[in-house]
Scaffold this motif. Structure first.
Motif, PDB file in Angstrom:
ATOM      1  N   LEU A   3      -1.858  -4.120  -1.198  1.00 35.37           N
ATOM      2  CA  LEU A   3      -0.874  -5.131  -1.574  1.00 35.37           C
ATOM      3  C   LEU A   3      -1.357  -5.919  -2.783  1.00 35.37           C
ATOM      4  O   LEU A   3      -0.578  -6.200  -3.700  1.00 35.37           O
ATOM      5  N   VAL A   4      -2.614  -6.287  -2.813  1.00 34.04           N
ATOM      6  CA  VAL A   4      -3.160  -7.023  -3.956  1.00 34.04           C
ATOM      7  C   VAL A   4      -2.984  -6.215  -5.235  1.00 34.04           C
ATOM      8  O   VAL A   4      -2.560  -6.740  -6.272  1.00 34.04           O
ATOM      9  N   TYR A   5      -3.291  -4.929  -5.176  1.00 35.31           N
ATOM     10  CA  TYR A   5      -3.142  -4.064  -6.357  1.00 35.31           C
ATOM     11  C   TYR A   5      -1.693  -4.023  -6.816  1.00 35.31           C
ATOM     12  O   TYR A   5      -1.407  -4.143  -8.014  1.00 35.31           O
ATOM     13  N   LEU A   6      -0.776  -3.857  -5.882  1.00 38.43           N
ATOM     14  CA  LEU A   6       0.633  -3.760  -6.252  1.00 38.43           C
ATOM     15  C   LEU A   6       1.124  -5.045  -6.917  1.00 38.43           C
ATOM     16  O   LEU A   6       1.904  -5.006  -7.875  1.00 38.43           O
ATOM     17  N   ILE A   7       0.688  -6.182  -6.412  1.00 37.16           N
ATOM     18  CA  ILE A   7       1.104  -7.464  -6.987  1.00 37.16           C
ATOM     19  C   ILE A   7       0.526  -7.642  -8.378  1.00 37.16           C
ATOM     20  O   ILE A   7       1.214  -8.089  -9.310  1.00 37.16           O
ATOM     21  N   GLN A   8      -0.729  -7.279  -8.547  1.00 36.95           N
ATOM     22  CA  GLN A   8      -1.400  -7.487  -9.828  1.00 36.95           C
ATOM     23  C   GLN A   8      -0.982  -6.480 -10.891  1.00 36.95           C
ATOM     24  O   GLN A   8      -1.080  -6.769 -12.090  1.00 36.95           O
ATOM     25  N   ARG A   9      -0.508  -5.313 -10.464  1.00 37.48           N
ATOM     26  CA  ARG A   9      -0.068  -4.296 -11.415  1.00 37.48           C
ATOM     27  C   ARG A   9       1.239  -4.743 -12.050  1.00 37.48           C
ATOM     28  O   ARG A   9       2.218  -5.020 -11.374  1.00 37.48           O
ATOM     29  N   GLY A  10       1.292  -4.818 -13.335  1.00 39.08           N
ATOM     30  CA  GLY A  10       2.432  -5.413 -14.018  1.00 39.08           C
ATOM     31  C   GLY A  10       3.765  -4.742 -13.776  1.00 39.08           C
ATOM     32  O   GLY A  10       4.802  -5.405 -13.804  1.00 39.08           O
ATOM     33  N   ALA A  11       3.779  -3.440 -13.526  1.00 41.03           N
ATOM     34  CA  ALA A  11       5.042  -2.700 -13.439  1.00 41.03           C
ATOM     35  C   ALA A  11       5.660  -2.708 -12.048  1.00 41.03           C
ATOM     36  O   ALA A  11       6.742  -2.164 -11.853  1.00 41.03           O
ATOM     37  N   THR A  12       5.018  -3.312 -11.073  1.00 39.39           N
ATOM     38  CA  THR A  12       5.502  -3.254  -9.697  1.00 39.39           C
ATOM     39  C   THR A  12       6.675  -4.200  -9.483  1.00 39.39           C
ATOM     40  O   THR A  12       6.649  -5.344  -9.908  1.00 39.39           O
ATOM     41  N   GLY A  13       7.711  -3.707  -8.786  1.00 35.65           N
ATOM     42  CA  GLY A  13       8.832  -4.553  -8.392  1.00 35.65           C
ATOM     43  C   GLY A  13       8.760  -4.888  -6.922  1.00 35.65           C
ATOM     44  O   GLY A  13       7.993  -4.285  -6.151  1.00 35.65           O
ATOM     45  N   ILE A  14       9.582  -5.820  -6.504  1.00 33.65           N
ATOM     46  CA  ILE A  14       9.546  -6.267  -5.110  1.00 33.65           C
ATOM     47  C   ILE A  14       9.995  -5.167  -4.158  1.00 33.65           C
ATOM     48  O   ILE A  14       9.526  -5.100  -3.008  1.00 33.65           O
ATOM     49  N   ASP A  15      10.860  -4.260  -4.599  1.00 32.97           N
ATOM     50  CA  ASP A  15      11.289  -3.161  -3.729  1.00 32.97           C
ATOM     51  C   ASP A  15      10.112  -2.261  -3.372  1.00 32.97           C
ATOM     52  O   ASP A  15       9.984  -1.812  -2.221  1.00 32.97           O
ATOM     53  N   GLU A  16       9.253  -1.977  -4.336  1.00 31.00           N
ATOM     54  CA  GLU A  16       8.086  -1.136  -4.073  1.00 31.00           C
ATOM     55  C   GLU A  16       7.114  -1.838  -3.129  1.00 31.00           C
ATOM     56  O   GLU A  16       6.555  -1.228  -2.215  1.00 31.00           O
ATOM     57  N   ILE A  17       6.933  -3.133  -3.330  1.00 31.86           N
ATOM     58  CA  ILE A  17       6.057  -3.899  -2.440  1.00 31.86           C
ATOM     59  C   ILE A  17       6.620  -3.912  -1.019  1.00 31.86           C
ATOM     60  O   ILE A  17       5.896  -3.706  -0.042  1.00 31.86           O
ATOM     61  N   GLY A  18       7.929  -4.141  -0.896  1.00 26.91           N
ATOM     62  CA  GLY A  18       8.551  -4.150   0.419  1.00 26.91           C
ATOM     63  C   GLY A  18       8.426  -2.821   1.129  1.00 26.91           C
ATOM     64  O   GLY A  18       8.121  -2.766   2.326  1.00 26.91           O
ATOM     65  N   ALA A  19       8.654  -1.717   0.393  1.00 23.17           N
ATOM     66  CA  ALA A  19       8.546  -0.386   0.997  1.00 23.17           C
ATOM     67  C   ALA A  19       7.116  -0.110   1.450  1.00 23.17           C
ATOM     68  O   ALA A  19       6.894   0.478   2.522  1.00 23.17           O
ATOM     69  N   TYR A  20       6.153  -0.543   0.669  1.00 20.86           N
ATOM     70  CA  TYR A  20       4.751  -0.349   1.050  1.00 20.86           C
ATOM     71  C   TYR A  20       4.445  -1.084   2.347  1.00 20.86           C
ATOM     72  O   TYR A  20       3.869  -0.513   3.281  1.00 20.86           O
ATOM     73  N   LEU A  21       4.837  -2.348   2.435  1.00 23.34           N
ATOM     74  CA  LEU A  21       4.562  -3.127   3.641  1.00 23.34           C
ATOM     75  C   LEU A  21       5.310  -2.581   4.850  1.00 23.34           C
ATOM     76  O   LEU A  21       4.773  -2.559   5.959  1.00 23.34           O
ATOM     77  N   ASP A  22       6.550  -2.143   4.664  1.00 23.24           N
ATOM     78  CA  ASP A  22       7.324  -1.598   5.780  1.00 23.24           C
ATOM     79  C   ASP A  22       6.704  -0.329   6.344  1.00 23.24           C
ATOM     80  O   ASP A  22       6.917   0.001   7.515  1.00 23.24           O
ATOM     81  N   GLY A  23       5.928   0.377   5.531  1.00 25.01           N
ATOM     82  CA  GLY A  23       5.317   1.623   5.978  1.00 25.01           C
ATOM     83  C   GLY A  23       3.990   1.448   6.695  1.00 25.01           C
ATOM     84  O   GLY A  23       3.418   2.438   7.166  1.00 25.01           O
ATOM     85  N   LEU A  24       3.501   0.225   6.803  1.00 26.35           N
ATOM     86  CA  LEU A  24       2.206  -0.027   7.437  1.00 26.35           C
ATOM     87  C   LEU A  24       2.345  -0.334   8.923  1.00 26.35           C
ATOM     88  O   LEU A  24       3.394  -0.775   9.389  1.00 26.35           O
ATOM     89  N   SER A  25       1.273  -0.148   9.647  1.00 29.93           N
ATOM     90  CA  SER A  25       1.234  -0.592  11.042  1.00 29.93           C
ATOM     91  C   SER A  25       1.194  -2.113  11.073  1.00 29.93           C
ATOM     92  O   SER A  25       0.809  -2.765  10.088  1.00 29.93           O
ATOM     93  N   PRO A  26       1.584  -2.740  12.187  1.00 30.00           N
ATOM     94  CA  PRO A  26       1.532  -4.211  12.253  1.00 30.00           C
ATOM     95  C   PRO A  26       0.166  -4.791  11.931  1.00 30.00           C
ATOM     96  O   PRO A  26       0.066  -5.785  11.204  1.00 30.00           O
ATOM     97  N   ASP A  27      -0.897  -4.186  12.428  1.00 31.03           N
ATOM     98  CA  ASP A  27      -2.235  -4.710  12.173  1.00 31.03           C
ATOM     99  C   ASP A  27      -2.614  -4.587  10.706  1.00 31.03           C
ATOM    100  O   ASP A  27      -3.204  -5.508  10.118  1.00 31.03           O
ATOM    101  N   HIS A  28      -2.293  -3.454  10.105  1.00 29.10           N
ATOM    102  CA  HIS A  28      -2.624  -3.243   8.694  1.00 29.10           C
ATOM    103  C   HIS A  28      -1.784  -4.162   7.803  1.00 29.10           C
ATOM    104  O   HIS A  28      -2.280  -4.709   6.816  1.00 29.10           O
ATOM    105  N   ARG A  29      -0.518  -4.356   8.178  1.00 25.49           N
ATOM    106  CA  ARG A  29       0.353  -5.257   7.408  1.00 25.49           C
ATOM    107  C   ARG A  29      -0.216  -6.678   7.417  1.00 25.49           C
ATOM    108  O   ARG A  29      -0.283  -7.342   6.380  1.00 25.49           O
TER     109      ARG A  29
END
Length: 199
Positions: A3-29
């Motif tokens: 998540l830190v990488y996605l936020i810091q990477r200039g080209a990332t949008g909120i949709d990509e961040i949301g999809a990444y988090l939705d794909g994680l287990s509760p503990d990993h999220r």
């Protein structure tokens, strides 16, 4: 990938961040949200302006019975005591708001910090900040979850230093994650926090 990488990477949008988090287990999220420092949270709040408007159902899902507690684990940008929980419940009257308070190691000293969360629709300036406001100017005026502490106003005791005349404006990040910005009166404090709903 993180998540830190996605936020810091200039080209990332909120949709990509949301999809990444939705794909994680509760503990990993939860682990990922706990890694966010102040700069990352400020950037995430900016990115989340492009997210679909957050709703009260994000904090208390529609299928949750009234007065049943829903826990969101939080990480803030303060120098100390950075982890906490916001606990929410839908009131018995279910009238388009939710009740809540803050749980953590500071509660015995500062108090519970009760609030009422409600939509910002109808106030254009507030709408720009987020679609839901966690409003400490208000405290629950009805029954709350049975396990919660006694409701007290935020003008009482040491909690006046933290919660009195404060509002947090919330934006959606993903299905379980939101980001908030704190305001004292109408002045932004430069303080943020990320919430991750359990489950």
């Amino acid at each position: 990938m993180s998540l830190v990488y996605l936020i810091q990477r200039g080209a990332t949008g909120i949709d990509e961040i949301g999809a990444y988090l939705d794909g994680l287990s509760p503990d990993h999220r939860l682990y990922e949200t706990r890694q966010l420092g102040g700069a990352a949270q400020a950037r995430l709040y900016e990115l989340a302006a492009a997210s679909p408007p957050i709703t009260l159902e994000h904090f208390v899902p529609q299928e949750t019975p009234s007065l049943r507690e829903v826990i969101h684990d939080g990480k803030n940008t303060l120098p100390v005591f950075t982890t906490f929980q916001k606990r929410f419940c839908r009131p018995a009257d279910g009238d388009g708001r939710v009740f809540g308070y803050n749980e953590g190691v500071t509660r015995s000293l500062l108090g519970p910090g009760f609030f009422v969360a409600h939509p910002t629709a109808g106030n254009p300036e507030w709408e720009r900040r987020g679609a839901v406001v966690v409003d400490y100017y208000m405290v629950p005026d009805g029954e709350v979850a049975p396990s919660w502490p006694r409701v007290v106003p935020n003008s009482q005791g040491l909690q006046v230093l933290v919660y009195h005349q404060t509002r947090d404006f919330m934006r959606r990040v993903s299905k379980h994650v939101s980001i908030g910005a704190a305001y004292k009166g109408e002045k932004q404090l430069g303080a943020y926090f990320v919430l991750c709903r359990a489950g």
